[in-house]
Design a protein around this motif. Structure first.
Motif, PDB file in Angstrom:
ATOM      1  N   LEU A 435      -1.256 -10.852   6.610  1.00 48.95           N
ATOM      2  CA  LEU A 435       0.025 -10.341   7.070  1.00 48.95           C
ATOM      3  C   LEU A 435      -0.176  -9.019   7.793  1.00 48.95           C
ATOM      4  CD1 LEU A 435       1.097 -12.538   5.157  1.00 48.95           C
ATOM      5  CD2 LEU A 435       2.862 -10.925   4.420  1.00 48.95           C
ATOM      6  N   THR A 436       0.494  -8.885   8.933  1.00 47.72           N
ATOM      7  CA  THR A 436       0.467  -7.663   9.734  1.00 47.72           C
ATOM      8  C   THR A 436       1.910  -7.343  10.140  1.00 47.72           C
ATOM      9  OG1 THR A 436       0.271  -8.806  11.860  1.00 47.72           O
ATOM     10  CG2 THR A 436      -1.793  -8.359  10.655  1.00 47.72           C
ATOM     11  N   PRO A 437       2.155  -6.163  10.686  1.00 43.01           N
ATOM     12  CA  PRO A 437       3.518  -5.877  11.152  1.00 43.01           C
ATOM     13  C   PRO A 437       4.026  -6.888  12.176  1.00 43.01           C
ATOM     14  CG  PRO A 437       2.268  -3.845  11.001  1.00 43.01           C
ATOM     15  CD  PRO A 437       1.298  -4.964  10.749  1.00 43.01           C
ATOM     16  N   ASP A 438       3.127  -7.505  12.933  1.00 41.23           N
ATOM     17  CA  ASP A 438       3.537  -8.459  13.960  1.00 41.23           C
ATOM     18  C   ASP A 438       4.045  -9.775  13.375  1.00 41.23           C
ATOM     19  OD1 ASP A 438       2.909  -6.670  15.957  1.00 41.23           O
ATOM     20  OD2 ASP A 438       0.851  -7.413  16.184  1.00 41.23           O
ATOM     21  N   ASN A 439       3.446 -10.219  12.259  1.00 44.29           N
ATOM     22  CA  ASN A 439       3.854 -11.520  11.705  1.00 44.29           C
ATOM     23  C   ASN A 439       4.541 -11.409  10.339  1.00 44.29           C
ATOM     24  OD1 ASN A 439       1.868 -11.110   9.765  1.00 44.29           O
ATOM     25  ND2 ASN A 439       0.434 -12.586  10.616  1.00 44.29           N
ATOM     26  N   HIS A 440       4.755 -10.179   9.890  1.00 46.83           N
ATOM     27  CA  HIS A 440       5.286  -9.993   8.537  1.00 46.83           C
ATOM     28  C   HIS A 440       6.657 -10.649   8.358  1.00 46.83           C
ATOM     29  CE1 HIS A 440       7.464  -7.758   5.334  1.00 46.83           C
ATOM     30  NE2 HIS A 440       6.325  -7.916   4.696  1.00 46.83           N
ATOM     31  N   ALA A 441       7.539 -10.432   9.321  1.00 44.16           N
ATOM     32  CA  ALA A 441       8.879 -10.991   9.188  1.00 44.16           C
ATOM     33  C   ALA A 441       8.836 -12.513   9.075  1.00 44.16           C
ATOM     34  CB  ALA A 441       9.731 -10.573  10.381  1.00 44.16           C
ATOM     35  N   GLN A 442       7.909 -13.139   9.818  1.00 42.68           N
ATOM     36  CA  GLN A 442       7.790 -14.600   9.806  1.00 42.68           C
ATOM     37  C   GLN A 442       7.296 -15.114   8.458  1.00 42.68           C
ATOM     38  OE1 GLN A 442       4.913 -16.026  12.621  1.00 42.68           O
ATOM     39  NE2 GLN A 442       4.970 -18.139  11.845  1.00 42.68           N
ATOM     40  N   PHE A 443       6.215 -14.512   7.942  1.00 41.80           N
ATOM     41  CA  PHE A 443       5.589 -15.063   6.747  1.00 41.80           C
ATOM     42  C   PHE A 443       6.165 -14.502   5.446  1.00 41.80           C
ATOM     43  CE2 PHE A 443       2.211 -15.982   9.867  1.00 41.80           C
ATOM     44  CZ  PHE A 443       2.088 -17.341   9.633  1.00 41.80           C
ATOM     45  N   ALA A 444       6.666 -13.259   5.460  1.00 49.37           N
ATOM     46  CA  ALA A 444       7.241 -12.705   4.233  1.00 49.37           C
ATOM     47  C   ALA A 444       8.425 -13.543   3.761  1.00 49.37           C
ATOM     48  CB  ALA A 444       7.673 -11.259   4.446  1.00 49.37           C
ATOM     49  N   ALA A 445       9.146 -14.106   4.722  1.00 47.05           N
ATOM     50  CA  ALA A 445      10.289 -14.955   4.366  1.00 47.05           C
ATOM     51  C   ALA A 445       9.847 -16.239   3.675  1.00 47.05           C
ATOM     52  CB  ALA A 445      11.096 -15.287   5.621  1.00 47.05           C
ATOM     53  N   LEU A 446       8.590 -16.629   3.862  1.00 50.71           N
ATOM     54  CA  LEU A 446       8.072 -17.856   3.265  1.00 50.71           C
ATOM     55  C   LEU A 446       7.422 -17.617   1.902  1.00 50.71           C
ATOM     56  CD1 LEU A 446       6.407 -19.402   6.458  1.00 50.71           C
ATOM     57  CD2 LEU A 446       8.708 -19.841   5.557  1.00 50.71           C
ATOM     58  N   LEU A 447       7.129 -16.356   1.591  1.00 50.91           N
ATOM     59  CA  LEU A 447       6.479 -16.048   0.322  1.00 50.91           C
ATOM     60  C   LEU A 447       7.493 -16.066  -0.822  1.00 50.91           C
ATOM     61  CD1 LEU A 447       4.177 -13.058   1.360  1.00 50.91           C
ATOM     62  CD2 LEU A 447       3.412 -15.277   0.503  1.00 50.91           C
ATOM     63  N   PRO A 448       7.056 -16.433  -2.024  1.00 51.65           N
ATOM     64  CA  PRO A 448       7.962 -16.369  -3.173  1.00 51.65           C
ATOM     65  C   PRO A 448       8.460 -14.939  -3.387  1.00 51.65           C
ATOM     66  CG  PRO A 448       5.958 -17.584  -3.723  1.00 51.65           C
ATOM     67  CD  PRO A 448       5.720 -16.956  -2.391  1.00 51.65           C
ATOM     68  N   ALA A 449       9.695 -14.808  -3.847  1.00 50.42           N
ATOM     69  CA  ALA A 449      10.294 -13.486  -4.050  1.00 50.42           C
ATOM     70  C   ALA A 449       9.455 -12.584  -4.972  1.00 50.42           C
ATOM     71  CB  ALA A 449      11.712 -13.634  -4.598  1.00 50.42           C
ATOM     72  N   PRO A 450       8.866 -13.113  -6.066  1.00 53.16           N
ATOM     73  CA  PRO A 450       8.057 -12.235  -6.924  1.00 53.16           C
ATOM     74  C   PRO A 450       6.854 -11.631  -6.197  1.00 53.16           C
ATOM     75  CG  PRO A 450       8.630 -14.260  -8.094  1.00 53.16           C
ATOM     76  CD  PRO A 450       9.014 -14.465  -6.676  1.00 53.16           C
ATOM     77  N   ILE A 451       6.268 -12.385  -5.264  1.00 49.13           N
ATOM     78  CA  ILE A 451       5.132 -11.856  -4.502  1.00 49.13           C
ATOM     79  C   ILE A 451       5.595 -10.724  -3.589  1.00 49.13           C
ATOM     80  CG2 ILE A 451       3.385 -12.396  -2.760  1.00 49.13           C
ATOM     81  CD1 ILE A 451       2.758 -13.519  -5.506  1.00 49.13           C
ATOM     82  N   ASN A 452       6.719 -10.916  -2.900  1.00 48.88           N
ATOM     83  CA  ASN A 452       7.245  -9.857  -2.041  1.00 48.88           C
ATOM     84  C   ASN A 452       7.581  -8.610  -2.844  1.00 48.88           C
ATOM     85  OD1 ASN A 452       7.153 -10.947   0.611  1.00 48.88           O
ATOM     86  ND2 ASN A 452       8.890 -12.281   0.119  1.00 48.88           N
ATOM     87  N   ALA A 453       8.054  -8.810  -4.079  1.00 48.96           N
ATOM     88  CA  ALA A 453       8.395  -7.663  -4.922  1.00 48.96           C
ATOM     89  C   ALA A 453       7.141  -6.906  -5.368  1.00 48.96           C
ATOM     90  CB  ALA A 453       9.187  -8.130  -6.137  1.00 48.96           C
ATOM     91  N   LEU A 454       6.079  -7.633  -5.673  1.00 44.38           N
ATOM     92  CA  LEU A 454       4.837  -6.995  -6.108  1.00 44.38           C
ATOM     93  C   LEU A 454       4.081  -6.350  -4.957  1.00 44.38           C
ATOM     94  CD1 LEU A 454       3.482  -9.674  -8.623  1.00 44.38           C
ATOM     95  CD2 LEU A 454       4.379  -7.414  -9.185  1.00 44.38           C
ATOM     96  N   PHE A 455       4.193  -6.941  -3.760  1.00 44.14           N
ATOM     97  CA  PHE A 455       3.485  -6.429  -2.579  1.00 44.14           C
ATOM     98  C   PHE A 455       4.502  -6.126  -1.473  1.00 44.14           C
ATOM     99  CE2 PHE A 455       0.326  -8.972  -4.821  1.00 44.14           C
ATOM    100  CZ  PHE A 455      -0.819  -8.202  -4.751  1.00 44.14           C
ATOM    101  N   PRO A 456       5.275  -5.043  -1.608  1.00 40.09           N
ATOM    102  CA  PRO A 456       6.203  -4.666  -0.538  1.00 40.09           C
ATOM    103  C   PRO A 456       5.428  -4.052   0.621  1.00 40.09           C
ATOM    104  CG  PRO A 456       6.249  -3.027  -2.276  1.00 40.09           C
ATOM    105  CD  PRO A 456       5.315  -4.111  -2.744  1.00 40.09           C
ATOM    106  N   SER A 457       4.743  -4.899   1.356  1.00 36.55           N
ATOM    107  CA  SER A 457       3.728  -4.428   2.299  1.00 36.55           C
ATOM    108  C   SER A 457       3.719  -5.291   3.555  1.00 36.55           C
ATOM    109  CB  SER A 457       2.346  -4.475   1.619  1.00 36.55           C
ATOM    110  OG  SER A 457       1.323  -4.282   2.563  1.00 36.55           O
ATOM    111  N   GLU A 458       3.492  -4.633   4.684  1.00 32.39           N
ATOM    112  CA  GLU A 458       3.307  -5.370   5.935  1.00 32.39           C
ATOM    113  C   GLU A 458       1.837  -5.702   6.171  1.00 32.39           C
ATOM    114  OE1 GLU A 458       5.021  -2.811   8.874  1.00 32.39           O
ATOM    115  OE2 GLU A 458       6.995  -3.741   8.700  1.00 32.39           O
TER     116      GLU A 458
END
Length: 511
Positions: A435-458
């Motif tokens: 994940l990078t700032p360029d593709n974060h919006a695309q792939f972060a939406a596909l990750l499970p919510a707990p993963i996004n919560a643990l890794f609030p990162s681009e």
């Protein structure tokens, strides 16, 4: 004396709980200043003015004295003390000495860095207020000085208890331009300026402090109207528009507004001298002083340099440093900088751990032992947050095997693969997603919510590890949200290969 503040396991989410938490924090003061002031209090030749002047080097000490003097149980007067000298007179020297004895006195470098940075900003704001406004409003210089110094004080105890929250707020709101209301509700449960206003009222800070927060909360509409006038390039047109709205002119010309203007200038200058936040406060200041933007900018730069001469400290950023930078250059947030390569001793440990994973026959007694080695190798190569999950094909679920740098609740994570297409893809065959700032919006939406919560990162690496074509583990790692260093990314790839070979060897041994 150690800081005895205990940080709650859960972040407060309401104004009442925040006030109770911040009210209980005992702010540390520099030991040198603490000892100097205590000696002056015990010296009957020193006046209250002498003692007040000595206290100015320690804003945290000033706040403690003002709070104690203005506490409803101690203040017989209806109005809060507007200056330190008045506060000392109310308390008396004996009780002032008792107050000092209760405060943690630490060497300057041992005081939490986020708190030290906030105190520096407040000192810079007081310098801006003195240079820009105090000479024009000489009779009110004490209100201007103490109000400016204490304006940000509701955030000082938060800088001790929850420094990461303030750090994250700065990164997301100031540097990345995210919506302030959404970020603040997510991080604090309340709007930050409303919290500061509530704390300032609870502490009975000087009226000019609470007036500044009223401008930023309930009087924002008037502030926006004034800013629209301040943007007008023709000074005659500015005056004409103010003349058409005498109520707005009177509202804006209140002396108390100098406290907010000075702190707006000092806070915005932390980012860089060429940013829209700073320009907004410079335009408002120019309108208040009825002078040009060029004149205000020159004065603000001069006051920044004067502040640096008195207040600059090692390992803290002062905006005066940026005066010699190219005009467009801004100070990046530390989390926006690529971390340095791991030190040589860490890389040597990484090589040792990888060699142990490659050893044949397998030296691991069980899967937990192997996963612990894998986690340690990832940390040694520069990763700071690590999550290793074992894939159970029978239940089609991912369960945590090892963690590092994550909250303890991460250990209980259990992810159902069939409910997430991205996890299905990663567990169907070995692969890697960066994940990078360029593709974060695309792939972060596909990750499970707990993963996004643990890794609030681009900046995040996900890699599935396989043995004989069958995915066994899923690895997630980052460098605490910062851009990933190339050497660490390369080392992670090699580590992943070592883990796969170790898993294969271990499986052969187990069979």
């Amino acid at each position: 004396m150690p800081i005895e503040t205990k940080v709650p396991s859960q972040t407060p989410r309401t104004l009442d709980r925040w006030i109770k938490l911040l009210d209980d924090v005992r702010l540390p003061v520099p030991k040198e200043s603490h000892d100097r002031v205590l000696a002056a209090i015990n010296d009957n030749r020193r006046s209250l003015r002498d003692i007040a002047e000595l206290m100015q080097d320690s804003p945290a000490l000033v706040l403690s004295v003002m709070r104690e003097a203005n506490h409803s149980a101690n203040a017989s007067q209806a109005e809060p003390a507007e200056s330190l000298e008045v506060a000392l007179n109310r308390l008396g020297l004996e009780r002032s000495a008792q107050l000092l004895a209760r405060l943690p006195a630490l060497p300057g470098d041992d005081i939490p860095p986020v708190l030290r940075q906030f105190l520096l900003i407040s000192q810079h704001a007081a310098q801006q207020a003195s240079g820009l406004f105090a000479s024009r409003l000489a009779r009110l210089w004490q209100e201007i000085h103490w109000g400016s110094l204490l304006f940000l004080s509701p955030l000082w105890p938060m800088a001790v208890t929850y420094p990461k929250l303030l750090d994250t707020w700065e990164l997301r709101v100031i540097h990345k331009g995210e919506n302030a209301a959404e970020v603040e509700i997510e991080l604090f449960g309340v709007r930050l300026m409303e919290l500061c206003q509530a704390v300032a009222l609870h502490w009975r800070l000087p009226e000019w402090v609470t007036q500044g927060y009223r401008l930023l909360t309930s009087e924002r509409e008037q502030l926006a109207q004034v800013f629209n006038i301040a943007r007008e390039t023709d000074s005659l047109e500015q005056q004409h528009r103010l003349d058409e709205e005498p109520g707005l002119r009177r509202w804006f010309n209140q002396p108390a507004n100098t406290v907010l203007l000075a702190n707006g200038l000092a806070l915005a200058a932390q980012v860089g001298w060429d940013n829209p936040h700073l320009l907004r406060w410079q335009l408002l200041t120019a309108l208040y002083l009825q002078t040009s933007l060029d004149d205000v900018q020159q004065q603000v730069h001069q006051q920044a340099a004067a502040s640096a001469r008195h207040h600059a400290r090692h390992a803290l950023f002062h905006p005066a440093e940026a005066l010699i930078w190219p005009w467009q250059q801004r100070r990046p947030h530390p989390d926006m900088l690529t971390p340095p390569p791991p030190p040589a001793e860490n890389l040597e440990r990484w090589r040792t751990l990888c060699a142990e994973m490659l050893a044949q026959p397998s030296r691991f007694s069980n899967a937990v032992h192997l996963a612990t080695h894998a986690r340690d190798a990832l940390l040694a190569c520069g990763m700071q947050r690590v999550l290793l999950l074992t894939y159970d094909k029978a239940t089609d679920a991912l369960r945590v095997q090892q963690t590092a740098g994550l909250p303890k609740e991460a250990a209980a994570l259990n992810l159902a693969v069939k409910q997430n297409k991205l996890l299905q893809r990663l567990t169907s065959q070995a692969g890697q997603l960066r994940l990078t700032p360029d593709n974060h919006a695309q792939f972060a939406a596909l990750l499970p919510a707990p993963i996004n919560a643990l890794f609030p990162s681009e900046h995040l690496l996900l890699r599935s590890l396989a043995v004989n074509g069958q995915v066994i583990m899923l690895l997630l790692a980052d460098q605490a949200g910062r851009p990933l260093a190339d050497v660490s990314v390369q080392a992670l790839g090699k580590t992943a290969q070592c883990i796969e070979r170790a898993l294969a060897t271990f499986a052969t041994r187990s069979s």
